[in-house]
Design a protein around this motif. Structure first.
Motif, PDB file in Angstrom:
ATOM      1  N   GLY A  10       0.801  -1.211   0.000  1.00 23.50           N
ATOM      2  CA  GLY A  10       0.000   0.000   0.000  1.00 23.50           C
ATOM      3  C   GLY A  10       0.830   1.255   0.000  1.00 23.50           C
ATOM      4  N   ILE A  11       2.144   1.143   0.095  1.00 24.81           N
ATOM      5  CA  ILE A  11       3.045   2.301   0.058  1.00 24.81           C
ATOM      6  C   ILE A  11       3.423   2.578  -1.393  1.00 24.81           C
ATOM      7  CG2 ILE A  11       5.340   3.154   0.688  1.00 24.81           C
ATOM      8  CD1 ILE A  11       5.103   1.670   3.296  1.00 24.81           C
ATOM      9  N   SER A  12       3.087   3.753  -1.860  1.00 23.05           N
ATOM     10  CA  SER A  12       3.379   4.089  -3.252  1.00 23.05           C
ATOM     11  C   SER A  12       4.609   4.966  -3.388  1.00 23.05           C
ATOM     12  CB  SER A  12       2.177   4.807  -3.888  1.00 23.05           C
ATOM     13  OG  SER A  12       1.895   6.008  -3.176  1.00 23.05           O
ATOM     14  N   GLU A  13       5.113   5.497  -2.268  1.00 18.35           N
ATOM     15  CA  GLU A  13       6.291   6.354  -2.328  1.00 18.35           C
ATOM     16  C   GLU A  13       7.062   6.301  -1.017  1.00 18.35           C
ATOM     17  OE1 GLU A  13       4.845  10.295  -3.060  1.00 18.35           O
ATOM     18  OE2 GLU A  13       4.375  10.652  -0.942  1.00 18.35           O
ATOM     19  N   PHE A  14       8.328   6.674  -1.094  1.00 17.80           N
ATOM     20  CA  PHE A  14       9.171   6.806   0.080  1.00 17.80           C
ATOM     21  C   PHE A  14       9.583   8.269   0.215  1.00 17.80           C
ATOM     22  CE2 PHE A  14       9.772   2.341  -1.103  1.00 17.80           C
ATOM     23  CZ  PHE A  14       9.629   1.710   0.121  1.00 17.80           C
ATOM     24  N   LEU A  15       9.982   8.643   1.420  1.00 17.35           N
ATOM     25  CA  LEU A  15      10.462   9.998   1.684  1.00 17.35           C
ATOM     26  C   LEU A  15      11.948   9.943   2.016  1.00 17.35           C
ATOM     27  CD1 LEU A  15       7.547  11.318   3.942  1.00 17.35           C
ATOM     28  CD2 LEU A  15       7.798  11.539   1.455  1.00 17.35           C
ATOM     29  N   LEU A  16      12.771  10.593   1.201  1.00 16.90           N
ATOM     30  CA  LEU A  16      14.217  10.624   1.427  1.00 16.90           C
ATOM     31  C   LEU A  16      14.540  11.835   2.292  1.00 16.90           C
ATOM     32  CD1 LEU A  16      15.395   9.795  -2.218  1.00 16.90           C
ATOM     33  CD2 LEU A  16      15.409   8.249  -0.257  1.00 16.90           C
ATOM     34  N   SER A  17      14.658  11.598   3.602  1.00 20.90           N
ATOM     35  CA  SER A  17      14.913  12.727   4.510  1.00 20.90           C
ATOM     36  C   SER A  17      16.266  13.361   4.247  1.00 20.90           C
ATOM     37  CB  SER A  17      14.815  12.264   5.963  1.00 20.90           C
ATOM     38  OG  SER A  17      15.796  11.275   6.243  1.00 20.90           O
ATOM     39  N   GLY A  18      17.240  12.514   3.809  1.00 19.52           N
ATOM     40  CA  GLY A  18      18.537  13.033   3.368  1.00 19.52           C
ATOM     41  C   GLY A  18      19.160  14.030   4.313  1.00 19.52           C
ATOM     42  N   PHE A  19      19.368  15.250   3.796  1.00 20.96           N
ATOM     43  CA  PHE A  19      19.975  16.310   4.592  1.00 20.96           C
ATOM     44  C   PHE A  19      18.938  17.377   4.946  1.00 20.96           C
ATOM     45  CE2 PHE A  19      23.577  14.653   2.028  1.00 20.96           C
ATOM     46  CZ  PHE A  19      24.328  14.162   3.080  1.00 20.96           C
ATOM     47  N   SER A  20      17.693  16.943   5.205  1.00 22.90           N
ATOM     48  CA  SER A  20      16.637  17.896   5.530  1.00 22.90           C
ATOM     49  C   SER A  20      16.912  18.640   6.831  1.00 22.90           C
ATOM     50  CB  SER A  20      15.288  17.176   5.638  1.00 22.90           C
ATOM     51  OG  SER A  20      15.356  16.126   6.589  1.00 22.90           O
ATOM     52  N   ASN A  21      17.702  18.009   7.739  1.00 23.45           N
ATOM     53  CA  ASN A  21      18.050  18.692   8.984  1.00 23.45           C
ATOM     54  C   ASN A  21      19.083  19.796   8.765  1.00 23.45           C
ATOM     55  OD1 ASN A  21      19.768  16.566   8.300  1.00 23.45           O
ATOM     56  ND2 ASN A  21      20.593  16.405  10.377  1.00 23.45           N
ATOM     57  N   PHE A  22      19.601  19.897   7.513  1.00 25.61           N
ATOM     58  CA  PHE A  22      20.527  20.971   7.174  1.00 25.61           C
ATOM     59  C   PHE A  22      19.796  22.115   6.459  1.00 25.61           C
ATOM     60  CE2 PHE A  22      23.239  17.338   7.702  1.00 25.61           C
ATOM     61  CZ  PHE A  22      24.423  17.839   8.203  1.00 25.61           C
ATOM     62  N   SER A  23      18.475  22.179   6.619  1.00 26.14           N
ATOM     63  CA  SER A  23      17.664  23.150   5.877  1.00 26.14           C
ATOM     64  C   SER A  23      18.123  24.599   6.020  1.00 26.14           C
ATOM     65  CB  SER A  23      16.193  23.019   6.271  1.00 26.14           C
ATOM     66  OG  SER A  23      16.040  23.139   7.672  1.00 26.14           O
ATOM     67  N   PRO A  24      18.629  25.043   7.182  1.00 22.22           N
ATOM     68  CA  PRO A  24      19.081  26.445   7.268  1.00 22.22           C
ATOM     69  C   PRO A  24      20.202  26.777   6.285  1.00 22.22           C
ATOM     70  CG  PRO A  24      18.815  25.518   9.457  1.00 22.22           C
ATOM     71  CD  PRO A  24      18.705  24.383   8.498  1.00 22.22           C
ATOM     72  N   ILE A  25      21.006  25.778   5.942  1.00 21.79           N
ATOM     73  CA  ILE A  25      22.102  26.020   4.990  1.00 21.79           C
ATOM     74  C   ILE A  25      21.881  25.220   3.709  1.00 21.79           C
ATOM     75  CG2 ILE A  25      23.807  26.579   6.779  1.00 21.79           C
ATOM     76  CD1 ILE A  25      24.866  23.678   6.443  1.00 21.79           C
ATOM     77  N   GLY A  26      20.614  24.890   3.452  1.00 19.58           N
ATOM     78  CA  GLY A  26      20.281  24.047   2.306  1.00 19.58           C
ATOM     79  C   GLY A  26      20.745  24.611   0.982  1.00 19.58           C
ATOM     80  N   PHE A  27      20.584  25.937   0.794  1.00 21.04           N
ATOM     81  CA  PHE A  27      20.974  26.533  -0.480  1.00 21.04           C
ATOM     82  C   PHE A  27      22.481  26.476  -0.679  1.00 21.04           C
ATOM     83  CE2 PHE A  27      22.395  30.172  -3.009  1.00 21.04           C
ATOM     84  CZ  PHE A  27      21.714  29.915  -4.191  1.00 21.04           C
ATOM     85  N   TYR A  28      23.232  26.707   0.391  1.00 18.12           N
ATOM     86  CA  TYR A  28      24.695  26.674   0.283  1.00 18.12           C
ATOM     87  C   TYR A  28      25.176  25.247   0.013  1.00 18.12           C
ATOM     88  CZ  TYR A  28      24.181  31.271   2.407  1.00 18.12           C
ATOM     89  OH  TYR A  28      23.817  32.569   2.662  1.00 18.12           O
ATOM     90  N   LEU A  29      24.508  24.274   0.646  1.00 19.98           N
ATOM     91  CA  LEU A  29      24.840  22.876   0.395  1.00 19.98           C
ATOM     92  C   LEU A  29      24.514  22.519  -1.052  1.00 19.98           C
ATOM     93  CD1 LEU A  29      25.885  20.338   1.850  1.00 19.98           C
ATOM     94  CD2 LEU A  29      23.509  19.752   2.372  1.00 19.98           C
ATOM     95  N   PHE A  30      23.384  23.024  -1.538  1.00 20.90           N
ATOM     96  CA  PHE A  30      22.996  22.820  -2.935  1.00 20.90           C
ATOM     97  C   PHE A  30      24.053  23.388  -3.881  1.00 20.90           C
ATOM     98  CE2 PHE A  30      21.217  24.904  -6.695  1.00 20.90           C
ATOM     99  CZ  PHE A  30      20.645  23.835  -7.360  1.00 20.90           C
ATOM    100  N   ALA A  31      24.516  24.611  -3.595  1.00 18.35           N
ATOM    101  CA  ALA A  31      25.505  25.266  -4.457  1.00 18.35           C
ATOM    102  C   ALA A  31      26.820  24.497  -4.482  1.00 18.35           C
ATOM    103  CB  ALA A  31      25.741  26.701  -3.979  1.00 18.35           C
ATOM    104  N   VAL A  32      27.248  24.001  -3.316  1.00 16.44           N
ATOM    105  CA  VAL A  32      28.512  23.264  -3.231  1.00 16.44           C
ATOM    106  C   VAL A  32      28.415  21.945  -3.998  1.00 16.44           C
ATOM    107  CG1 VAL A  32      30.074  22.024  -1.680  1.00 16.44           C
ATOM    108  CG2 VAL A  32      29.241  24.287  -1.048  1.00 16.44           C
ATOM    109  N   ILE A  33      27.344  21.185  -3.754  1.00 15.46           N
ATOM    110  CA  ILE A  33      27.187  19.886  -4.410  1.00 15.46           C
ATOM    111  C   ILE A  33      27.005  20.058  -5.910  1.00 15.46           C
ATOM    112  CG2 ILE A  33      25.723  17.832  -4.586  1.00 15.46           C
ATOM    113  CD1 ILE A  33      25.154  18.097  -1.610  1.00 15.46           C
TER     114      ILE A  33
END
Length: 317
Positions: A10-33
């Motif tokens: 009955g599960i059609s999707e999963f949630l990849l929490s990944g680096f969601s706890n890094f949300s305050p610096i998410g954009f900078y992490l995005f730029a680096v990666i």
């Protein structure tokens, strides 16, 4: 195979929490990666181009370096674009079919790299220990067959654990504590009896990693013993210099993969795995072309020449 996940759980999707706890610096992490990913793809494409176009690099060693660069384009592309999308949009859901597809390709590329690094070690063994028969043993057809064989074996080997994981029951929880669909967090979410699956995966990982590493180790033991018989230090230095780049890549790759898979796959180690997995998935594909470029004089010279040609062509326009 993938449709059974939804029908049974009955599960059609999963949630990849990944680096969601890094949300305050998410954009900078995005730029680096993103920067690392673009440089990785560009550097590996550059290696492939110079190996293909420069006659001096039409040798088995450089053929396999080009093959490794081709692999390092696809290996991070299985996980990094999805991670970048999550960091940019905060969209962390992935379909069950997409999750299993990502799982399959990620591990297939990883196993293929194990085999390819072993083949590259064998190539160095033949070149140094059997120099008079090198061109005969490592003929163009043989090199192509070895390269294709590493891909075929890599993709076939992962099919068994992938089928097993896809047939597990996932009852209610669907949050994966990772930035891609890895084995350990999927096992943790399952409400099935996963003991047999974990045993099979552990034996699978041990066989792939240790058999490849054993072949690499035996190749280098033979290389060391052979170089000790050389009459001049110059000959020994030349022999070791041709192997040093490959040896660095091997130590970096196997150091992380052994840490991640040759030990328990549950408990507090899972969070550590998420951090360590950045090395083979993101860092190593970037470092490999850099290592081979900086530590190989021929590649460095050819790369500089091609780069100057590109600049000249750009100035013409």
């Amino acid at each position: 195979m993938y449709s059974r996940i939804y029908n049974k759980t009955g599960i059609s999707e999963f949630l990849l929490s990944g680096f969601s706890n890094f949300s305050p610096i998410g954009f900078y992490l995005f730029a680096v990666i993103l920067t690392v990913y673009i440089i990785t793809i560009t550097a590996n494409v550059f290696i492939i181009v110079i190996v293909k176009t420069e006659r001096r690099l039409h040798q088995p060693m450089y053929f396999f370096i080009g093959g490794l660069s081709f692999l390092e384009i696809w290996y991070p592309s299985v996980t990094v674009p999805r991670l970048l999308w999550a960091l940019l949009t905060k969209e962390i859901s992935i379909s069950a079919a997409g999750c299993m597809t990502q799982f399959y390709f990620h591990f297939s590329f990883g196993v293929t790299e194990n085999f390819l690094l072993a083949i590259m070690a064998f190539d160095r063994y033949v070149a140094i220990c059997k120099p008079l028969r090198y061109t005969l043993i490592m003929s163009p057809n043989t090199c192509i067959q070895l390269l294709l064989g590493s891909w075929v074996c890599g993709f076939m080997a992962v099919s068994v654990p992938c089928i097993q994981v896809s047939n597990l029951l996932y009852c209610s929880k669907n949050t994966i504590d990772h930035y891609y669909c890895d084995f350990a967090p999927l096992i943790k979410l399952s409400c099935s009896d996963t003991l047999s699956v974990q045993k099979v995966f552990f034996l699978f990982a041990c066989f792939i990693i240790f058999s490849s590493f054993l072949l690499i180790s035996l190749s280098y033991i033979c290389i060391i013993l052979t170089t000790m018989t050389f009459s001049t230090s110059l000959g020994r230095h030349k022999a070791f210099s041709t192997c040093s780049s490959h040896l660095i890549v091997v130590l970096l790759f196997y150091g992380t993969t052994m840490f991640m898979f040759i030990r328990p796959t549950t408990g507090e180690f899972m969070h550590i795995n998420k951090m360590v997995s950045i090395i083979p998935s993101i860092v190593t594909p970037l470092l490999n072309p850099i290592i081979y470029t900086l530590r190989n004089q021929v590649v460095k010279e050819v790369g500089k020449k091609v780069f100057q040609k590109l600049i000249y062509c750009g100035d013409q326009y």
